[in-house]
Each structure stands twice: as C-alpha cells, then as structure tokens.
Write a protein that holds these residues in place. Structure first.
Motif, PDB file in Angstrom:
ATOM      1  N   LEU A  13       0.846  -1.195   0.000  1.00 32.46           N
ATOM      2  CA  LEU A  13       0.000   0.000   0.000  1.00 32.46           C
ATOM      3  C   LEU A  13       0.880   1.243   0.000  1.00 32.46           C
ATOM      4  CD1 LEU A  13      -2.399  -1.006   2.916  1.00 32.46           C
ATOM      5  CD2 LEU A  13      -3.019  -0.887   0.489  1.00 32.46           C
ATOM      6  N   PRO A  14       0.430   2.304  -0.653  1.00 27.99           N
ATOM      7  CA  PRO A  14       1.159   3.563  -0.484  1.00 27.99           C
ATOM      8  C   PRO A  14       0.914   4.082   0.938  1.00 27.99           C
ATOM      9  CG  PRO A  14      -0.718   3.870  -1.950  1.00 27.99           C
ATOM     10  CD  PRO A  14      -0.667   2.412  -1.589  1.00 27.99           C
ATOM     11  N   LEU A  15       1.860   4.777   1.481  1.00 28.05           N
ATOM     12  CA  LEU A  15       1.773   5.253   2.860  1.00 28.05           C
ATOM     13  C   LEU A  15       0.541   6.136   3.070  1.00 28.05           C
ATOM     14  CD1 LEU A  15       3.170   5.118   5.564  1.00 28.05           C
ATOM     15  CD2 LEU A  15       4.591   7.051   4.872  1.00 28.05           C
ATOM     16  N   HIS A  16       0.215   6.976   2.080  1.00 29.66           N
ATOM     17  CA  HIS A  16      -0.951   7.849   2.242  1.00 29.66           C
ATOM     18  C   HIS A  16      -2.248   7.051   2.336  1.00 29.66           C
ATOM     19  CE1 HIS A  16      -1.240   7.374  -2.175  1.00 29.66           C
ATOM     20  NE2 HIS A  16      -2.526   7.670  -2.003  1.00 29.66           N
ATOM     21  N   ARG A  17      -2.322   5.896   1.677  1.00 28.90           N
ATOM     22  CA  ARG A  17      -3.530   5.074   1.771  1.00 28.90           C
ATOM     23  C   ARG A  17      -3.620   4.420   3.152  1.00 28.90           C
ATOM     24  NH1 ARG A  17      -4.925   2.400  -3.308  1.00 28.90           N
ATOM     25  NH2 ARG A  17      -5.665   4.499  -3.680  1.00 28.90           N
ATOM     26  N   LEU A  18      -2.486   4.009   3.694  1.00 23.26           N
ATOM     27  CA  LEU A  18      -2.471   3.459   5.048  1.00 23.26           C
ATOM     28  C   LEU A  18      -2.896   4.534   6.053  1.00 23.26           C
ATOM     29  CD1 LEU A  18      -1.819   1.210   7.087  1.00 23.26           C
ATOM     30  CD2 LEU A  18       0.561   2.020   7.061  1.00 23.26           C
ATOM     31  N   ALA A  19      -2.400   5.748   5.861  1.00 20.59           N
ATOM     32  CA  ALA A  19      -2.772   6.850   6.759  1.00 20.59           C
ATOM     33  C   ALA A  19      -4.267   7.135   6.659  1.00 20.59           C
ATOM     34  CB  ALA A  19      -1.969   8.098   6.417  1.00 20.59           C
TER      35      ALA A  19
END
Length: 144
Positions: free
Chosen positions: A37-43
C-alpha cells in the motif's frame, strides 16, 4: 497505473494491520510496504472513524497495561525507599529517599473521577451558590 495506487484495504488486510499495529514491531512505512500500500492510503485507512476507534482502544489498552505494571512495582519501590530512608547512618541518599517519600502522592481518586461527573458537580455547586445568594437577597430584614 501500478497496483500500489489501486490496491484496496480489505477486511483481511485491516485485521492484519490491526494485529501488526498492536504488536508494535513495525513502522508505518514497513506496514504499508508489507501490504503493498502507499503510505498515504495506510494513513487514510487509520483515520477512518471505525479504524481510528479500534486503534485508540488498542493504545488505551497498552497504556492501561503499562500503568498496571508500574503500579505493581511502585509498592516495591516505596519499600526500597523506606529501607534507604531509615538507614541508621544518614547519607545523602537516605536524605533524598526521605524527600522522595514525602513528595510521593499517588493522587489516585481524582484520576478516576469522570469528567462529566466533575462538570456536573461544579455546575450543581455553582447553581446552589446562585440560588442561595438569590434567596439571601430576597429575604426581608428580620426573616431569620
């Protein structure tokens, strides 16, 4: 478009993320990478209300566990301080132990008071004080 930009966080991935976050062994970057996952999606996943509530609950449980561990050994520390403080030959260490004992205040009970209850008590006291003051003002001389 790469798969990391379109991958959805499924229930299975959510469950794994929650378990891995609770373990506390991975950074957010590692978690995102592990699940592709991209970090922004995890956030964004972490800030969704349902997920945020679960994560906040896990943090609360971890804090409570820490507090329980500290509380368990605090009595032992107090006993050790007493032993040092009551040394037959006073030293700087025994003086400091005495000072620490005198300053030790767990302040346990206020911590357990519900904030809503606290506000209600303050409001009731304020309202009662106002009513009493108004009643005093309304009394005629000699009404005592």
């Amino acid at each position: 478009m790469s798969s990391t930009n379109t991958k959805r966080v499924t229930r299975a991935i959510s469950k794994q993320l929650i378990e891995q976050i609770a373990e506390g062994n991975h950074t957010p970057t590692e978690l995102a990478s592990t699940h592709d996952l991209p970090l922004h999606r995890l956030a964004r996943w972490a800030t969704r209300p349902a997920n945020a509530r679960v994560l906040a609950g896990l943090a609360y449980l971890a804090d409570m566990r820490t507090q329980m561990l500290l509380s368990r050994f605090r009595a032992n520390a107090a006993i050790q301080l007493i032993t040092i403080a009551t040394n037959k030959e006073p030293t700087e260490m025994s003086r400091k132990a005495c000072v620490d004992l005198l300053k030790a205040d767990l302040n346990v009970f206020p911590r357990y008071r519900d904030q809503e209850m606290e506000r209600a008590i303050e409001q009731a006291v304020d309202e009662r004080a106002i009513i009493n003051a108004l009643e005093e003002l309304g009394k005629e001389p000699g009404d005592d």
